[in-house]
Design an enzyme around this catalytic site. Structure first.
Site, PDB file in Angstrom:
ATOM      1  CG  HIS A   1      -0.346 -20.580  16.731  1.00  0.00           C
ATOM      2  ND1 HIS A   1      -0.794 -21.696  16.121  1.00  0.00           N
ATOM      3  CD2 HIS A   1       0.627 -20.761  17.664  1.00  0.00           C
ATOM      4  CE1 HIS A   1      -0.139 -22.767  16.802  1.00  0.00           C
ATOM      5  NE2 HIS A   1       0.786 -22.176  17.941  1.00  0.00           N
TER       6      HIS A   1
ATOM      7  NE  ARG B   1       4.328 -22.303  30.776  1.00  0.00           N
ATOM      8  CZ  ARG B   1       4.907 -21.117  30.275  1.00  0.00           C
ATOM      9  NH1 ARG B   1       6.018 -21.018  29.671  1.00  0.00           N
ATOM     10  NH2 ARG B   1       4.483 -19.917  31.478  1.00  0.00           N
TER      11      ARG B   1
ATOM     12  NE  ARG C   1       4.614 -27.553  34.224  1.00  0.00           N
ATOM     13  CZ  ARG C   1       3.786 -26.276  34.233  1.00  0.00           C
ATOM     14  NH1 ARG C   1       3.286 -25.232  34.971  1.00  0.00           N
ATOM     15  NH2 ARG C   1       3.315 -25.950  32.750  1.00  0.00           N
TER      16      ARG C   1
ATOM     17  CD  GLU D   1       0.450 -25.847  39.785  1.00  0.00           C
ATOM     18  OE1 GLU D   1       0.362 -25.617  38.932  1.00  0.00           O
ATOM     19  OE2 GLU D   1       0.936 -27.309  40.077  1.00  0.00           O
TER      20      GLU D   1
ATOM     21  CG  ASN E   1      -0.830 -18.167  35.909  1.00  0.00           C
ATOM     22  OD1 ASN E   1      -0.397 -17.186  36.350  1.00  0.00           O
ATOM     23  ND2 ASN E   1      -0.400 -18.637  34.806  1.00  0.00           N
TER      24      ASN E   1
ATOM     25  NE  ARG F   1      -4.956 -20.152  35.399  1.00  0.00           N
ATOM     26  CZ  ARG F   1      -4.316 -20.354  34.601  1.00  0.00           C
ATOM     27  NH1 ARG F   1      -4.046 -19.160  33.609  1.00  0.00           N
ATOM     28  NH2 ARG F   1      -3.788 -21.333  34.423  1.00  0.00           N
TER      29      ARG F   1
END
Length: 537
Positions: free
Chosen positions: A187, A294, A330, A428, A451, A462
């Site tokens: 944050h 998202r 999504r 993905e 990603n 990753r």
């Protein structure tokens, strides 16, 4: 000259003197208390005082960085109300332990639990737990936070910073943050980006008092922190900074322009968002639409699933604000490493490859139906599209489409209006890319999540820092899978976009345009730079 390397949370350059920030320290020891009830009361009063401080921080953040980032402190307030956290502390106090030590022990335990999670976002929450606990401890011990004691703006060098410390500082006195620890998903990093401060985290720099007042440079483009630069280096980076500022002003002139190459090829540039509060940034950045909403953030940080009405209001608000521009939602993409106990998710050895995303939705269809009903109801207020994550087979799509049709029929019978909604999937996994010729027959678009595609293709986590040096995001195998997906999608008249981090990698923009990519979806920060790159191809 001392040159250090960190992880940039915002591209940019800052030049100024170093201010070494150290928190006030005091010895915290466990002592035996005489009256348990009095100590619990003292703890409860400290919690109330901390809640008031958080409210003040919320109001300050609201004025400084906006509603989305201010909600960090609302979340902190919710953590302070967590029954498990509070009860664990009181249990230690009942064992005749002083409140300060009890808060520290429980806070450290909760923080370590978050730090051990596989998901980077959830690991970053460990700092939030420490922030809350330290706030209560400081109130109990009567210790105040340090402030910046400087007459001029400085580069703040610290071991780490909590969100409270970040937002409480005099912003006019901070040119940049450099921290020894920290995460780009913390944050604090989010606040640094909101304050438009070029900053580095996880930097290999020693926190030495001798650095106090030394001239330094934070280079967010090369991820470098240079202490005591010689005249030639200082001059070079000053010119680089001035050029960056000039380029940023030039980019603003591209607002209202189209994303078209010199030979007439158009590429849609959309934005990735996490909630309603992000839409204002999309509008300010002149994003052409939303390529990734998202929706999982509606499900996190709560004890029950969001209701159909709650979801409907969020989707409707975004669609209305976008005024007819496409919004791709999504469906729930959550896994066993994210904190959503009400979903009944058990710990898994490898959550990245476990029970997550569409697997949860098809395994718990009531949750899926609720989300689909909310989206289709909201579709009457704008241009909505839905994409489904972690698809690996045609059979999954057929099951999804059957449920979608049932939901639409229910809404028709209830005379609830709906708009036309495109259906698409995320590519993905290598499996999805390899059978994209079959998948394209079932949907109207693909969105490539680079990603996950990268880590599944290379068999590299990753988030594992030990493997960063061999994690080649430009690997030929990844680019071939993307090329294959584009070609197979277009053969079946499905448009193809990219919503992962590679979408904003301008070194690959021409490659993607040559492949025939129709859309790139990025953080609002990168819209104008990407537009500039496209217009120069």
């Amino acid at each position: 000259m001392v040159k250090c390397t960190g992880k940039s949370v915002l591209k940019g350059i800052a030049i100024g003197k170093i201010y070494v920030y150290r928190k006030k320290e005091f010895t915290l020891v466990r002592t035996q208390i005489a009256n348990v009830d009095d100590e619990i009361k003292r703890f409860e009063l400290a919690v109330e005082a901390a809640e008031k401080q958080l409210e003040t921080l919320y109001q300050e953040a609201l004025e400084t960085v906006g509603e989305k980032e201010a909600k960090i402190f609302e979340v902190h307030g919710m953590m302070l109300e967590d029954e498990g956290y509070l009860e664990d502390i009181k249990a230690m106090i009942r064992d005749k332990c002083n409140a300060e030590y009890a808060v520290k022990e429980v806070g450290d335990n909760y923080s370590q639990m978050f730090a051990a999670m596989d998901n980077e976002y959830m690991r970053a929450r460990s700092v939030d737990i420490l922030d809350i606990s330290n706030k209560v401890i400081n109130i109990l011990a009567g210790v105040g936070d340090d402030s910046i004691k400087s007459d001029e703006p400085v580069i703040l060098l610290a071991d780490d910073l909590t969100p409270s410390e970040t937002i409480s500082m005099d912003k006019d006195k901070v040119l940049a943050f450099v921290t020894v620890h920290g995460s780009a998903n913390s944050h604090t990093a989010i606040l640094a980006r909101s304050l438009n401060l070029p900053s580095l985290v996880n930097t290999d720099v020693a926190l030495l008092d001798e650095y106090q007042g030394k001239m330094a440079i934070v280079d967010g483009f090369s991820d470098e922190f240079v202490i005591n630069p010689p005249e030639d280096v200082l001059e070079d980076l000053t010119q680089k900074r001035d050029k960056w500022v000039e380029e940023a002003e030039k980019l603003k002139k591209l607002i209202g322009q189209d994303n078209v190459t010199t030979d007439g090829r158009r590429v849609n540039v959309y934005c990735n968002i996490g909630g309603v509060d992000d839409v204002e940034r999309v509008i300010q950045a002149d994003g052409g639409g939303i390529g990734l909403f998202r929706s999982e953030f509606l499900y996190l940080g709560r004890d029950t699933c969001p209701t159909e009405e709650e979801q409907f209001e969020s989707y409707k608000a975004v669609l209305e604000k976008m005024e007819g521009k496409k919004v791709i939602i999504r469906t729930l993409d959550i896994g066993a490493d994210k904190k959503a106990d009400y979903l009944g998710l058990e710990p898994e050895e490898n959550p990245a490859m476990g029970y997550r995303a569409i697997r949860i939705c098809l395994g718990q269809p009531d949750i899926f139906r609720t989300q689909l009903r909310a989206i289709y109801r909201a579709s009457a207020y704008g241009t909505a599209a839905i994409m489904f994550p972690m698809i690996i087979s045609v059979d999954e799509i057929k099951k999804i489409k059957a449920i979608v049709e049932e939901v639409k029929q229910e809404l028709r019978e209830e005379n609830i209006p709906m708009g036309e909604v495109e259906l698409g999937i995320m590519i993905e996994t290598p499996a999805a890319a390899i059978i994209s010729d079959q998948l394209a027959k079932e949907v109207e678009f693909f969105s490539i999540g680079t990603n996950d595609l990268t880590q599944y293709t290379l068999a590299i986590d990753r988030q594992n820092q030990k493997l960063e040096s061999i994690c080649d995001t430009h690997h030929t195998a990844i680019l071939r899978l993307i090329q294959m997906t584009v070609e197979n999608g277009h053969k079946e008249n499905a448009w193809v976009g990219i919503c992962g981090e590679l979408a904003s990698d301008t070194k690959l923009t021409k490659t993607f345009v040559d492949m025939g990519i129709d859309e790139l979806s990025v953080s609002p920060t990168y819209v104008l730079q990407l537009r500039k790159t496209i217009r120069e191809i």
